[in-house]
Design a protein around this motif. Structure first.
Motif, PDB file in Angstrom:
ATOM      1  N   SER A 237       0.825  -1.211   0.000  1.00 27.80           N
ATOM      2  CA  SER A 237       0.000   0.000   0.000  1.00 27.80           C
ATOM      3  C   SER A 237       0.856   1.256   0.000  1.00 27.80           C
ATOM      4  N   ASP A 576     -10.328   3.658  -4.973  1.00 31.04           N
ATOM      5  CA  ASP A 576     -10.996   2.720  -4.083  1.00 31.04           C
ATOM      6  C   ASP A 576     -12.236   2.098  -4.715  1.00 31.04           C
ATOM      7  N   GLN A 665      -7.888  -1.303  -8.137  1.00 28.48           N
ATOM      8  CA  GLN A 665      -6.551  -1.287  -7.553  1.00 28.48           C
ATOM      9  C   GLN A 665      -6.591  -1.631  -6.072  1.00 28.48           C
ATOM     10  N   ASN A 666      -7.699  -1.326  -5.435  1.00 30.26           N
ATOM     11  CA  ASN A 666      -7.782  -1.518  -3.991  1.00 30.26           C
ATOM     12  C   ASN A 666      -9.203  -1.863  -3.610  1.00 30.26           C
ATOM     13  N   GLN A 667      -9.351  -2.837  -2.747  1.00 30.84           N
ATOM     14  CA  GLN A 667     -10.653  -3.165  -2.197  1.00 30.84           C
ATOM     15  C   GLN A 667     -10.620  -2.886  -0.708  1.00 30.84           C
ATOM     16  N   THR A 670      -9.937  -5.121   2.983  1.00 29.15           N
ATOM     17  CA  THR A 670      -9.205  -6.366   2.763  1.00 29.15           C
ATOM     18  C   THR A 670      -7.717  -6.136   2.970  1.00 29.15           C
ATOM     19  N   ASP A 671      -7.008  -7.238   3.191  1.00 32.44           N
ATOM     20  CA  ASP A 671      -5.552  -7.192   3.312  1.00 32.44           C
ATOM     21  C   ASP A 671      -4.957  -8.203   2.340  1.00 32.44           C
ATOM     22  N   TYR A 674      -7.232  -9.830  -1.360  1.00 34.38           N
ATOM     23  CA  TYR A 674      -7.253  -9.267  -2.712  1.00 34.38           C
ATOM     24  C   TYR A 674      -5.885  -8.645  -2.975  1.00 34.38           C
ATOM     25  N   ASN A 676      -4.396  -5.982  -3.438  1.00 35.26           N
ATOM     26  CA  ASN A 676      -4.450  -4.523  -3.378  1.00 35.26           C
ATOM     27  C   ASN A 676      -3.123  -3.904  -3.785  1.00 35.26           C
ATOM     28  N   TRP A 677      -3.193  -2.863  -4.610  1.00 33.82           N
ATOM     29  CA  TRP A 677      -2.037  -2.074  -5.029  1.00 33.82           C
ATOM     30  C   TRP A 677      -1.009  -2.900  -5.815  1.00 33.82           C
TER      31      TRP A 677
END
Length: 715
Positions: A237, A576, A665-667, A670-671, A674, A676-677
């Protein structure tokens, strides 16, 4: 303008009175319109994080008395922030009846003498001493900048920081229309055939120049480029950096470091071998692998760092280190310490930057500290080049950087700025319709008491770092300059409360540093925001944020574009949310369903999403922007034309919308569930789109032409 929550409720108990006296809300109105009384346990924990222990009734009484008397113990306030063009009163406390001399030492070495104001205040007995209060005024014509207030009375002297800020931050020249449009990009995802698996500063320079020269864009807004960890695993992130002042060296293009050209054949081979290990990552459709990319790039950069520099280059590097001062040296030392200790737990003494052990390690690890300082220097050079390319290509604004809300709880800033950042709490958000349990982002907030005592120097230095080569700055969650939701360690997010900040100081300093950098400021002010805050920011020249899907009229219908605020950056989507093609297809619903994030039955959420889409299509049809059976591409273009028809000063176009990408790109929420980034820029099928081919895309050219014609109809 007022904040009605700044005083304790009538008849409040001493703990609640103490909390309010320190800017801690003892009650607040929730997103759902309910009055929430903050539990005593939360108030004690938050006060403790501010350095005000309140665990017993006696401590509460003592600190309440101290809060009332502390200003009278100081000859001058901890710091004074004024606006240019306005007189600003400030108190001076001396022994009652004693004369006092007050003067202002200007940043340029000059002197001003503030006038004393005829304002009678009854003396107060503090610590057995009768103290009087005189009132002086910062003159309205005091120059912008960072100055020093001095006071002298008898044998006592005092000094304090005085910051004179602009009354209003003016926009740069945006041409005859007074408006501009640009791209919004997640830089790590924008790769070329010469990237090392991650989009970098050379890609940023090329993206900005091409967007300006070929399409007429005036800015490119990128994700935060703040530094992450010095070694794997890297936090993906960009909104959870180790520091916000310095740059992630992952974004350095190795081949663009000048000394690379002078490597020996053997050393050049080492650099090429490093690149060969990640060459294929540029076209990999899978999640972006920062760890592998950084491992290869760091190996190559260590080879380049060992190459001798010319005398002039060495002098420039030394000057950069001198300018950045202790902040850079401490950050570089932290990076070296992370390497030194590896994954082992640090000794307790190493947690204190001022300890003898850290001083010894600073000497022992001097070569590594040099390396990490050098990385910041070459990154700074490449950032400067990117902004130069943007403006030389024709952009009126250039690169707009993004400022994250906070930093990693175990990062460089947390280590180096122990006092300026509060301990035992993380910032987040209270419960709302999207996150009914609230959010804890785990980031330590500024301690407003300590920040004021330090004359706001840590905040200023952070802003200067991110604004060094910026045409603009987006401030994520700018409401955090007014108040932040603090969640004590060990408590759930809904058990937190708000802590107020001196927004006049924080916003004023932001405007001052932006003006000095020649940059505009955009504040992300989405969500439930008191109207006075948006009015205040607009009066100070800070643009707001408008996202089409969040802009609703009173009846819930899409807000007409002419009713958007003018002082904003308006866009169809945000990072987001899925790109617009994905949002139209309901990807945001299906993704949250797959990840188990929905709090309502999926069919209800799907129905609501369909209704939202249908309402938006009706609004487009009513304005003649689409026909009866529009294609996905026609809808995407019409939505952008709709936003561009607003009076918004800036219009942003997500680069992912220009390629047809559907993946988010980001949900939020979540960590590991998904990537993310980690999503590379792709087309509608998820195939990677490289920068080499990007501006040959008919879809991109068509969408950007639509936006350009709507923003600049007379061109």
């Amino acid at each position: 303008m007022s904040d009605s929550s700044t005083t304790a409720p009538a008849g409040a108990a001493p703990l609640r009175e103490l909390a309010e006296a320190y800017g801690v809300a003892s009650e607040y109105w929730s997103f759902f319109g309910e009055r929430v009384v903050v539990p005593d346990e939360t108030l004690r924990a938050v006060l403790g994080a501010l350095g005000v222990p309140a665990t017993t009734p006696d401590l509460v009484r003592v600190h309440l008395a101290h809060r009332h008397d502390d200003p009278w113990r100081r000859m001058l306030p901890a710091s004074v922030v004024a606006r240019q063009g306005r007189t600003t009163p400030f108190p001076v406390h001396v022994d009652h009846g004693e004369p006092v001399e007050v003067w202002l030492e200007l940043e340029d070495g000059g002197r001003l003498d503030p006038a004393q104001v005829d304002h009678v205040v009854e003396p107060r007995t503090v610590d057995g001493r009768l103290v009087g209060e005189a009132t002086f005024e910062v003159p309205a014509d005091a120059p912008l900048g960072w100055h020093v207030l001095h006071a002298s009375s008898g044998t006592r002297t005092a000094h304090a920081t005085l910051v004179v800020t602009p009354d209003r931050l003016e926009l740069p020249d945006l041409g005859p229309d007074g408006r501009a449009w640009g791209l919004m990009a997640q830089l790590y995802s924008v790769r070329s055939s010469q990237s090392w698996g991650v989009g970098d500063l050379a890609d940023l320079a090329d993206l900005a120049w091409l967007a300006a020269r070929r399409e007429g864009a005036d800015f490119v807004l990128v994700n935060p480029l703040h530094a992450a960890e010095p070694s794997a695993p890297l936090t993906p992130s960009p909104y959870l950096p180790t520091t916000r002042r310095f740059v992630h060296p992952l974004y350095v293009r190795v081949e663009d470091v000048r000394e690379t050209a002078y490597l020996s054949a053997a050393d050049r081979s080492l650099v090429e071998w490093s690149f060969d290990t990640v060459r294929d990552l540029d076209e990999d459709p899978g999640p972006i692998d920062r760890d592998t990319a950084w491992s290869a790039k760091r190996s190559a950069l260590e080879v380049v760092f060992a190459q001798p520099r010319s005398a002039a280059r060495d002098a420039v590097f030394a000057q950069f280190r001198a300018e950045q001062g202790k902040g850079l040296e401490d950050f570089a030392l932290w990076c070296a310490l992370v390497d030194h200790f590896g994954g082992a737990e640090w000794p307790e003494e190493a947690q204190d930057p001022a300890s003898p052990l850290v001083a010894e390690l600073r000497r022992e690890l001097a070569d590594q500290v040099d390396f990490w300082c050098w990385l910041q220097w070459v990154a700074d050079e490449q950032l400067a080049h990117a902004q130069e390319q943007a403006t030389s290509g024709g952009m009126r604004i250039g690169v707009v950087h993004d400022l994250a809300v906070g930093v990693h709880p175990h990062g460089a800033d947390r280590w180096a700025q122990r006092g300026a950042l509060a301990s035992g709490v993380g910032v987040g958000a209270p419960p709302d319709m999207y996150n009914q349990q609230g959010q804890n982002w785990s980031q330590p907030p500024w301690n407003p008491l300590e920040l004021e005592r330090l004359g706001y120097a840590p905040y200023r230095d952070m802003l200067r770092g991110v604004l060094r080569h910026a045409g603009g700055l987006r401030v994520d969650h700018i409401l955090g300059l007014f108040r932040m939701w603090w969640v004590p360690d060990g408590m759930t997010p809904d058990q937190g409360t708000y802590v107020r900040f001196d927004h006049e100081a924080l916003v004023g300093i932001l405007c001052l540093e932006a003006q000095r950098a020649g940059a505009l400021v955009v504040g992300e002010d989405l969500g439930t925001v008191e109207p006075w805050i948006r009015d205040y920011l607009a009066d100070r020249g800070v643009l707001g944020t408008s996202v089409l899907w969040f802009e609703k009229a009173d009846d819930g219908a899409p807000r007409a574009p002419e009713d958007y605020r003018a002082a904003t950056l308006a866009s169809v989507t945000t990072h987001d949310l899925p790109p617009t093609a994905g949002y139209l297809a309901g990807e945001h619903v299906e993704l949250r369903d797959r990840l188990g994030l929905l709090t309502e039955p999926v069919e209800e959420v799907r129905r609501d999403a369909r209704r939202e889409r249908e309402a938006m299509v009706r609004a487009l049809k009513a304005r003649g922007l689409v026909g009866d059976d529009p294609s996905e591409r026609e809808l995407v273009e019409a939505l952008h034309r709709y936003v561009a028809q607003s009076p918004a000063a800036l219009v942003g176009v997500s680069l992912a919308d220009a390629t047809g990408e559907r993946r988010a790109q980001n949900q939020p929420g979540t960590d590991q569930e998904y990537p993310n980034w980690k999503v590379p820029l792709g087309d509608a099928s998820g195939r990677p789109v490289l920068l080499d081919d990007l501006f040959d895309s008919a879809r991109l050219q068509s969408l950007l032409q639509v936006v350009d014609e709507a923003v600049h109809p007379e061109d």
